[in-house]
Design an enzyme around this catalytic site. Structure first.
Site, PDB file in Angstrom:
ATOM      1  CE1 TYR A  11      43.178 -12.082 -10.037  1.00  9.55           C
ATOM      2  CE2 TYR A  11      43.229 -10.377 -11.727  1.00  9.55           C
ATOM      3  CZ  TYR A  11      43.011 -10.760 -10.422  1.00  9.55           C
ATOM      4  OH  TYR A  11      42.635  -9.822  -9.497  1.00  9.55           O
ATOM      5  CB  ILE A  12      39.593 -12.524 -15.092  1.00  9.75           C
ATOM      6  CG1 ILE A  12      40.471 -11.311 -14.732  1.00  9.75           C
ATOM      7  CG2 ILE A  12      38.124 -12.152 -14.994  1.00  9.75           C
ATOM      8  CD1 ILE A  12      40.415 -10.171 -15.745  1.00  9.75           C
ATOM      9  CG  ASN A  32      48.138 -21.270 -24.881  1.00  8.41           C
ATOM     10  OD1 ASN A  32      48.033 -20.680 -23.817  1.00  8.41           O
ATOM     11  ND2 ASN A  32      48.527 -20.672 -25.994  1.00  8.41           N
ATOM     12  CB  SER A  36      47.328 -19.811 -16.360  1.00  8.65           C
ATOM     13  OG  SER A  36      46.990 -20.516 -17.536  1.00  8.65           O
ATOM     14  CB  SER A 124      40.295  -3.734 -21.754  1.00  6.46           C
ATOM     15  OG  SER A 124      41.047  -2.793 -21.030  1.00  6.46           O
ATOM     16  CE1 TYR A 148      45.002  -6.734 -23.770  1.00  8.27           C
ATOM     17  CE2 TYR A 148      44.860  -4.518 -22.839  1.00  8.27           C
ATOM     18  CZ  TYR A 148      44.442  -5.836 -22.860  1.00  8.27           C
ATOM     19  OH  TYR A 148      43.465  -6.256 -22.001  1.00  8.27           O
ATOM     20  CE  LYS A 152      41.471  -7.710 -24.446  1.00  6.28           C
ATOM     21  NZ  LYS A 152      41.069  -9.119 -24.354  1.00  6.28           N
ATOM     22  CG  ASN A 178      42.595  -0.381 -13.495  1.00  8.77           C
ATOM     23  OD1 ASN A 178      41.871   0.254 -14.259  1.00  8.77           O
ATOM     24  ND2 ASN A 178      43.904  -0.279 -13.527  1.00  8.77           N
ATOM     25  CG  ASN A 198      49.002  -4.424 -14.588  1.00  9.10           C
ATOM     26  OD1 ASN A 198      49.021  -5.535 -15.104  1.00  9.10           O
ATOM     27  ND2 ASN A 198      48.813  -3.329 -15.294  1.00  9.10           N
ATOM     28  CG  PHE A 217      54.933   4.517 -12.945  1.00 12.56           C
ATOM     29  CD1 PHE A 217      56.291   4.434 -12.662  1.00 12.56           C
ATOM     30  CD2 PHE A 217      54.269   3.355 -13.339  1.00 12.56           C
ATOM     31  CE1 PHE A 217      56.974   3.226 -12.759  1.00 12.56           C
ATOM     32  CE2 PHE A 217      54.944   2.147 -13.440  1.00 12.56           C
ATOM     33  CZ  PHE A 217      56.299   2.070 -13.151  1.00 12.56           C
ATOM     34  NE  ARG A 291      52.411   2.483 -16.680  1.00  7.16           N
ATOM     35  CZ  ARG A 291      51.745   1.487 -16.117  1.00  7.16           C
ATOM     36  NH1 ARG A 291      52.396   0.393 -15.737  1.00  7.16           N
ATOM     37  NH2 ARG A 291      50.453   1.572 -15.896  1.00  7.16           N
TER      38      ARG A 291
HETATM   39  P1  NAD Z   1      45.644 -14.111 -17.752  1.00  8.72           P
HETATM   40  O1  NAD Z   1      46.897 -14.001 -18.548  1.00  8.72           O
HETATM   41  O2  NAD Z   1      45.756 -14.511 -16.337  1.00  8.72           O
HETATM   42  O3  NAD Z   1      44.630 -15.102 -18.477  1.00  8.72           O
HETATM   43  C1  NAD Z   1      44.611 -15.302 -19.872  1.00  8.72           C
HETATM   44  C2  NAD Z   1      44.706 -16.792 -20.121  1.00  8.72           C
HETATM   45  O4  NAD Z   1      44.648 -17.024 -21.524  1.00  8.72           O
HETATM   46  C3  NAD Z   1      46.024 -17.396 -19.627  1.00  8.72           C
HETATM   47  O5  NAD Z   1      45.725 -18.506 -18.801  1.00  8.72           O
HETATM   48  C4  NAD Z   1      46.741 -17.830 -20.910  1.00  8.72           C
HETATM   49  O6  NAD Z   1      47.515 -18.983 -20.702  1.00  8.72           O
HETATM   50  C5  NAD Z   1      45.583 -18.036 -21.861  1.00  8.72           C
HETATM   51  N1  NAD Z   1      45.883 -17.865 -23.280  1.00  8.72           N
HETATM   52  C6  NAD Z   1      46.502 -16.798 -23.880  1.00  8.72           C
HETATM   53  N2  NAD Z   1      46.587 -17.011 -25.193  1.00  8.72           N
HETATM   54  C7  NAD Z   1      46.013 -18.221 -25.457  1.00  8.72           C
HETATM   55  C8  NAD Z   1      45.778 -18.973 -26.633  1.00  8.72           C
HETATM   56  N3  NAD Z   1      46.212 -18.563 -27.824  1.00  8.72           N
HETATM   57  N4  NAD Z   1      45.145 -20.146 -26.524  1.00  8.72           N
HETATM   58  C9  NAD Z   1      44.715 -20.593 -25.323  1.00  8.72           C
HETATM   59  N5  NAD Z   1      44.916 -19.940 -24.180  1.00  8.72           N
HETATM   60  C10 NAD Z   1      45.545 -18.756 -24.245  1.00  8.72           C
HETATM   61  O7  NAD Z   1      44.898 -12.708 -17.892  1.00  8.72           O
HETATM   62  P2  NAD Z   1      43.594 -12.171 -17.163  1.00  8.72           P
HETATM   63  O8  NAD Z   1      44.014 -10.991 -16.367  1.00  8.72           O
HETATM   64  O9  NAD Z   1      42.843 -13.252 -16.509  1.00  8.72           O
HETATM   65  O10 NAD Z   1      42.808 -11.606 -18.414  1.00  8.72           O
HETATM   66  C11 NAD Z   1      41.790 -12.340 -19.063  1.00  8.72           C
HETATM   67  C12 NAD Z   1      41.233 -11.512 -20.190  1.00  8.72           C
HETATM   68  O11 NAD Z   1      40.741 -10.277 -19.689  1.00  8.72           O
HETATM   69  C13 NAD Z   1      42.267 -11.142 -21.266  1.00  8.72           C
HETATM   70  O12 NAD Z   1      41.652 -11.216 -22.533  1.00  8.72           O
HETATM   71  C14 NAD Z   1      42.627  -9.710 -20.928  1.00  8.72           C
HETATM   72  O13 NAD Z   1      43.046  -8.990 -22.056  1.00  8.72           O
HETATM   73  C15 NAD Z   1      41.305  -9.191 -20.401  1.00  8.72           C
HETATM   74  N6  NAD Z   1      41.465  -8.048 -19.501  1.00  8.72           N
HETATM   75  C16 NAD Z   1      42.255  -8.185 -18.400  1.00  8.72           C
HETATM   76  C17 NAD Z   1      42.441  -7.096 -17.546  1.00  8.72           C
HETATM   77  C18 NAD Z   1      43.326  -7.202 -16.342  1.00  8.72           C
HETATM   78  O14 NAD Z   1      43.729  -6.182 -15.794  1.00  8.72           O
HETATM   79  N7  NAD Z   1      43.666  -8.386 -15.850  1.00  8.72           N
HETATM   80  C19 NAD Z   1      41.791  -5.885 -17.827  1.00  8.72           C
HETATM   81  C20 NAD Z   1      40.979  -5.791 -18.954  1.00  8.72           C
HETATM   82  C21 NAD Z   1      40.816  -6.892 -19.787  1.00  8.72           C
HETATM   83  C1  UD1 Z   2      46.792  -1.307 -17.239  1.00  4.07           C
HETATM   84  C2  UD1 Z   2      46.987  -1.386 -18.724  1.00  4.07           C
HETATM   85  C3  UD1 Z   2      45.628  -1.351 -19.402  1.00  4.07           C
HETATM   86  C4  UD1 Z   2      44.732  -2.457 -18.854  1.00  4.07           C
HETATM   87  C5  UD1 Z   2      44.629  -2.276 -17.344  1.00  4.07           C
HETATM   88  C6  UD1 Z   2      43.791  -3.356 -16.745  1.00  4.07           C
HETATM   89  C7  UD1 Z   2      49.179  -0.331 -19.027  1.00  4.07           C
HETATM   90  C8  UD1 Z   2      49.913   0.868 -19.529  1.00  4.07           C
HETATM   91  N1  UD1 Z   2      47.820  -0.272 -19.122  1.00  4.07           N
HETATM   92  O1  UD1 Z   2      46.144  -0.091 -16.941  1.00  4.07           O
HETATM   93  O2  UD1 Z   2      45.769  -1.523 -20.783  1.00  4.07           O
HETATM   94  O3  UD1 Z   2      43.441  -2.386 -19.423  1.00  4.07           O
HETATM   95  O4  UD1 Z   2      45.948  -2.345 -16.798  1.00  4.07           O
HETATM   96  O5  UD1 Z   2      43.977  -3.485 -15.402  1.00  4.07           O
HETATM   97  O6  UD1 Z   2      49.753  -1.327 -18.590  1.00  4.07           O
HETATM   98  N2  UD1 Z   2      51.459   2.573 -11.267  1.00  4.07           N
HETATM   99  C9  UD1 Z   2      52.503   2.980 -10.456  1.00  4.07           C
HETATM  100  N3  UD1 Z   2      53.518   2.104 -10.238  1.00  4.07           N
HETATM  101  C10 UD1 Z   2      53.557   0.844 -10.785  1.00  4.07           C
HETATM  102  C11 UD1 Z   2      52.483   0.436 -11.615  1.00  4.07           C
HETATM  103  C12 UD1 Z   2      51.456   1.332 -11.841  1.00  4.07           C
HETATM  104  O7  UD1 Z   2      52.507   4.095  -9.945  1.00  4.07           O
HETATM  105  O8  UD1 Z   2      54.532   0.105 -10.553  1.00  4.07           O
HETATM  106  C13 UD1 Z   2      50.306   3.485 -11.457  1.00  4.07           C
HETATM  107  C14 UD1 Z   2      49.983   3.819 -12.897  1.00  4.07           C
HETATM  108  O9  UD1 Z   2      50.665   4.954 -13.330  1.00  4.07           O
HETATM  109  C15 UD1 Z   2      48.457   4.025 -12.808  1.00  4.07           C
HETATM  110  C16 UD1 Z   2      48.007   3.080 -11.692  1.00  4.07           C
HETATM  111  O10 UD1 Z   2      49.180   2.813 -10.927  1.00  4.07           O
HETATM  112  O11 UD1 Z   2      48.170   5.341 -12.395  1.00  4.07           O
HETATM  113  C17 UD1 Z   2      47.446   1.759 -12.205  1.00  4.07           C
HETATM  114  O12 UD1 Z   2      48.384   1.175 -13.116  1.00  4.07           O
HETATM  115  P1  UD1 Z   2      48.192  -0.312 -13.684  1.00  4.07           P
HETATM  116  O13 UD1 Z   2      47.873  -1.240 -12.571  1.00  4.07           O
HETATM  117  O14 UD1 Z   2      49.367  -0.617 -14.537  1.00  4.07           O
HETATM  118  O15 UD1 Z   2      46.871  -0.197 -14.550  1.00  4.07           O
HETATM  119  P2  UD1 Z   2      46.531   0.813 -15.763  1.00  4.07           P
HETATM  120  O16 UD1 Z   2      47.701   1.578 -16.180  1.00  4.07           O
HETATM  121  O17 UD1 Z   2      45.293   1.534 -15.402  1.00  4.07           O
END
Ligand code: NAD
Ligand code: UD1
Length: 331
Positions: A11-12, A32, A36, A124, A148, A152, A178, A198, A217, A291
């Site tokens: 995604y990112i 891998n 995705s 994160s 998780y 990090k 977020n 999420n 939640f 939650r």
């Molecule tokens: P995502 O799952 O869409 O992307 C992660 C990608 O990594 C996927 O395409 C997956 O196939 C690949 N991957 C996982 N393990 C692998 C491995 N062993 N070898 C090769 N590829 C591998 O997730 P995202 O939301 O794009 O997140 C990207 C990064 O940002 C992650 O490290 C995540 O922890 C971090 N992050 C995400 C969020 C969020 O809310 N999306 C918030 C904070 C941090």
């Molecule tokens: C989640 C992850 C956190 C990660 C972050 C990145 C969890 C517990 N935490 O955080 O580790 O870094 O995403 O984006 O998964 N909510 C609802 N209904 C839902 C889903 C969520 O009410 O179906 C509420 C939650 O209580 C929260 C807010 O929406 O108040 C955001 O939740 P979410 O999108 O899951 O993100 P985080 O919990 O902040």
């Protein structure tokens, strides 16, 4: 520059690839495909008119990473690859440590062997754990509350040690708040498998009719409307943050942490209302208990990113919801 993006089709990373290609860089996407789809590569090309290189592989394959870095002459790496589902990490901690921590060790070994010592890491806001004060700044004590988050933190600590051992390393840890939203084309976006954990992807699936009602939640938090408050950041702002993080490393060695958030907190009900405006429908909701593990509020002090990276998240909550809706409704 030629930049290796681990987790490159995720995604990112896919949004960051668009921003990097549009800024004139070359990108190599390494993934891998465990969370995705391969067709993301063609979609990135459709948006930018430039073909990214794609290598299918696991980051724990140090040799393949090394060969990839050498073959494409990568100057730097953005390390997105990782597993990220909090609940799953509680049930399967070994999987999370193996993938995220062992995977990062493998990447560092490959980078060292290839002589590539510039790294931007996807960290994160979860590393801050329970807030001692808000907004979170980079000096806030760390202490993650689930496996998780601890992966990090361990990775951040490892990167600090690596930078302390050799002054030629340059590392930015970007602590995302977020991330939500999608590219304005509607061609790439977040595509979680199954029922989303999420909030934003869940709301989007209620809007398409795939899910019936948004479960909220907790409505008894000490916030303005009683629901949880978060710092939602548009994924295109985040993508630009990576470009800024890389530019910063041109002139700075050592280890650096930056919050990437807007500094503005929105409640669950604010987000639902914005999504209703975006999709033009009323969305069913039901109040549920809190939650486990959730905190009331989380938002960033992003002053450091603004002053040192020259970066600021500018896109609005309405932009985030509109782009998510465009992506979700065109799928
Ligand atoms: P995502 O799952 O869409 O992307 C992660 C990608 O990594 C996927 O395409 C997956 O196939 C690949 N991957 C996982 N393990 C692998 C491995 N062993 N070898 C090769 N590829 C591998 O997730 P995202 O939301 O794009 O997140 C990207 C990064 O940002 C992650 O490290 C995540 O922890 C971090 N992050 C995400 C969020 C969020 O809310 N999306 C918030 C904070 C941090
Ligand atoms: C989640 C992850 C956190 C990660 C972050 C990145 C969890 C517990 N935490 O955080 O580790 O870094 O995403 O984006 O998964 N909510 C609802 N209904 C839902 C889903 C969520 O009410 O179906 C509420 C939650 O209580 C929260 C807010 O929406 O108040 C955001 O939740 P979410 O999108 O899951 O993100 P985080 O919990 O902040």
């Amino acid at each position: 520059m030629t930049i290796l993006l681990t987790g490159g089709t995720g995604y990112i990373a896919s949004h960051t690839a668009v921003t990097l290609l549009e800024a004139g860089h070359q990108v190599v996407l390494f993934d891998n495909l465990c969370n995705s789809q391969r067709d993301v590569v063609a979609r990135i090309e459709q948006i930018t008119g430039k073909a990214p290189v794609f290598v299918e592989g696991d980051i724990r394959d140090t040799q393949l990473l090394r060969t990839t870095l050498d073959q494409h002459g990568c100057d730097s790496v953005i390390h997105f690859a990782g597993l990220k589902a909090v609940g799953e990490s509680v049930a399967k901690p070994i999987l999370y440590y193996a993938n995220n921590v062992q995977g990062t060790i493998s990447l560092l070994q490959a980078m060292e062997a290839a002589g590539t010592r510039t790294l931007v890491f996807s960290s994160s806001a979860t590393v801050y754990g329970e807030p001692k004060y808000l907004p979170f700044d980079e000096s806030h004590p760390t202490g993650a509350t689930n496996p998780y988050g601890r992966t990090k933190l361990h990775i951040e600590e490892m990167l600090k040690d690596v930078c302390a051992s050799d002054s030629s390393w340059r590392v930015s840890c970007l602590r995302y708040f977020n991330p939500v939203g999608a590219h304005p084309s509607g061609l790439i976006g977040e595509d979680p498998q199954g029922i989303p954990n999420n909030l934003m992807p869940f709301v989007a699936k209620v809007a398409t009719g795939e899910l019936e009602a948004i479960g909220i939640f907790g409505s008894d938090y000490p916030t303005a409307d009683g629901t949880g408050v978060r710092d939602y950041i548009h994924v295109m702002d985040l993508a630009e943050g990576h470009l800024a993080g890389l530019r910063f490393l041109r002139d700075h060695t050592g280890w650096h942490a930056f919050n990437l958030g807007t500094g503005q907190g929105y409640s669950v009900l604010d987000l639902v209302a914005a999504f209703e405006r975006a999709c033009g429908k009323q969305l069913q909701r039901k109040m549920l208990p809190r939650r486990p593990g959730d905190i009331a509020s989380s938002y960033a002090n992003s002053a450091k990113a603004e002053s040192e990276l020259g970066w600021r998240g500018t896109r609005s909550l309405d932009d985030m919801c509109q782009s998510t809706w465009k992506w979700q409704s065109s799928k």
